[in-house]
Structure formats: C-alpha cells, structure tokens
Design a protein around this motif. Sequence first.
Motif, PDB file in Angstrom:
ATOM      1  N   TYR A  83      -6.376  -1.457  -4.140  1.00  0.00           N
ATOM      2  CA  TYR A  83      -5.150  -0.994  -3.302  1.00  0.00           C
ATOM      3  C   TYR A  83      -4.779   0.275  -3.109  1.00  0.00           C
ATOM      4  N   LEU A 128       0.753  -1.293  -0.215  1.00  0.00           N
ATOM      5  CA  LEU A 128       0.250  -0.186   0.512  1.00  0.00           C
ATOM      6  C   LEU A 128       1.011   1.343   0.167  1.00  0.00           C
ATOM      7  N   SER A 176      -7.885  -1.768   1.683  1.00  0.00           N
ATOM      8  CA  SER A 176      -7.426  -2.798   1.177  1.00  0.00           C
ATOM      9  C   SER A 176      -6.426  -3.528   2.644  1.00  0.00           C
TER      10      SER A 176
END
Length: 328
Positions: free
Chosen positions: A149, A26, A155
């Motif tokens: 994402y 991320l 996420s």
Amino acid sequence: MAFKIIASATYLPKTIITSSELDQRLNLKPGTCSKRYGVQHRHFANFEETAVFMGCEAIKQALIDANLALMDIDLLISASGTSHQVLPYNGASILAELKDSHPIASMDINSSCLSFLSALDMAHCAIDSGRYKRILIVTSEVARVGITYDNPEISSLFADGAAAFILEADSESQGLVSSLFKTYPQGYEHCQIRSGGSFLHPSKTDLQTMVEGSYFYMDGKKVFKQVATLIKGFLDEGLQKAKLNKQDIQYIVPHQASHLGLKHIESRLGFKTQPMINIISTMGNQIAASIPIALDHLIKNHKPEKGSKILIIGSGAGLSLGMGVLSL
C-alpha cells in the motif's frame, strides 16, 4: 480447421472494495481513487478464494453452459501470469482441485499479462493440426497478494478474478485469424516479482531480500512511455500480417493495464467508431485474467454477431506486446 468459442465464464471474488474504502486504506483525500485513478470498486479474493479455487469455479460454470463434462475436454491450458505454487504447475493444481476421475492432458502457458492471448494462439495451432478437438483455457489471478500500500496508483489498480473459455474445432470458423507477439528486453526491469523461483531462494539468499522480492515492482512511467512509443507501429504490423484494415475490426479488447493507459491507447490506435471494452473502473488490472474477463464481458453484454472480428491487444512484463484478431 479452426475453432469456435462454445462457452465462457467469469468468477469474481465476493469481497468488493469501493473507491472510498481504498481512499481510507491508502490515507488519501476522499474521492482521490475515483477522480485520479478511475476506480469505482475492486474485487479482492479472500483467504479461501485461491487462484485454483477461482479457476475451478469459472471452469465449472463454463462446462455447465456448454453442457459438457471434464471428460469431454481434450486439453486444459492454465494461462496465468502468476503461480498458485511453484510445483506442481497450475494446470495440475486445478485438476486436483476439481477431483474428477477422468485424467486429461494439461499444461501451463505464462507470458504474464498476455498469457490468455498466447494460449489462444497455441490452442488455434493445436486444433488446426488435428491434435485436439476441445480445449479449455482457464486464467486465474490473485493479483492483490503481491501488492503493498505504499504506492497509491499501483495499490488502487490491481484486483483478482478468473475466466474460463471452451474452444471446439469447427471447420466453418476462423478462430484466431492472426497474431503477433514481440518482446522488447530493454523493458525487462520495468515490471518484476523477483522471488518465487531459483534466483532468489532461501537456500542462497537472506530472508529479507527474498521477502522484498516477493512483492510486485513496476516503474509505471517507463512502462507507459515504452508502450506508447511502440504500440501504433506494432498494431500496423499486426494488421498487415492479418491482411486486415482497421475498418474490418468490430470490437477492441485491450488488456486493462491502467486508467490512463487505456485512454491513451484508445486515442493512439486511431480507431474511429469501434467500441473498446473498458471495464477497468470495476475490474482493475487482473494481470492475465484481464483480457479473458473483458472478452467474456463483450460476449455476454454486447452479443457480437457471428463472424465479428475482435482485436485483442495488450502488453506484459518482459516488456512484451501481443495482439490477435479473433473471429467469433
């Protein structure tokens, strides 16, 4: 006539993604998923671990634990918030995967994250009527498939898994003592996967719109605010319907909605000493599988005494609230 739980089992995907790995995926500062979102790790299904595969693995283990075969089951209920495919339904897909020569009745129940609780409610009524003696409920979710994402909170939240429970008619058990479900359509837009049905279909919409609609959308702030506003009054109504007080409850099994949501619900519900099953750091939000996996965790790890009353409570897309009091 009510039911007792004679076996339960959980299947978790073999791939484990740690919070530090999620930080990297991320593009977050190291430690963010752990500190901000309460993540220890997540289980992500690989390509072979379909929802049907995971559900069958949980079923096989539950049948072994109960010393039963599929032919001993009168009804299979697949209670999931997502579908393996649009047609046939999940229950038929699971029976096809099991490749058992004995045909049994099957059906799907889908009320998003509350599907397992809805199935418990229907199973209680079906057993109480004398229609069925043994019911197998399976819930299996590949939640990650619909998650992008681009939103770190979402996420890092969702994960995959399956659980199976075998219920058997028992005159000395209370089963699901009481239940309450309410849908508040003002929250319909807050959580959606718009594609996959007849609304956004390639026969009448462009490919890009259909693909975009295949991914999960959630306005977390609006969901949190609506649930926080409604949950206390909803619980009070449900306990009154069950003719129980908070002191009558031994354990609380909530839907593992989110790290902050669980903390808020725990303080909002007003229980003093009763343990609340919180496994979101390792399990995440597994959609409809969250509640049965948490319930299986309670049964296996806390070993509640016979007759213990378990409050099951949660929310789902719709926006829906559900609660039930289960007597073990």
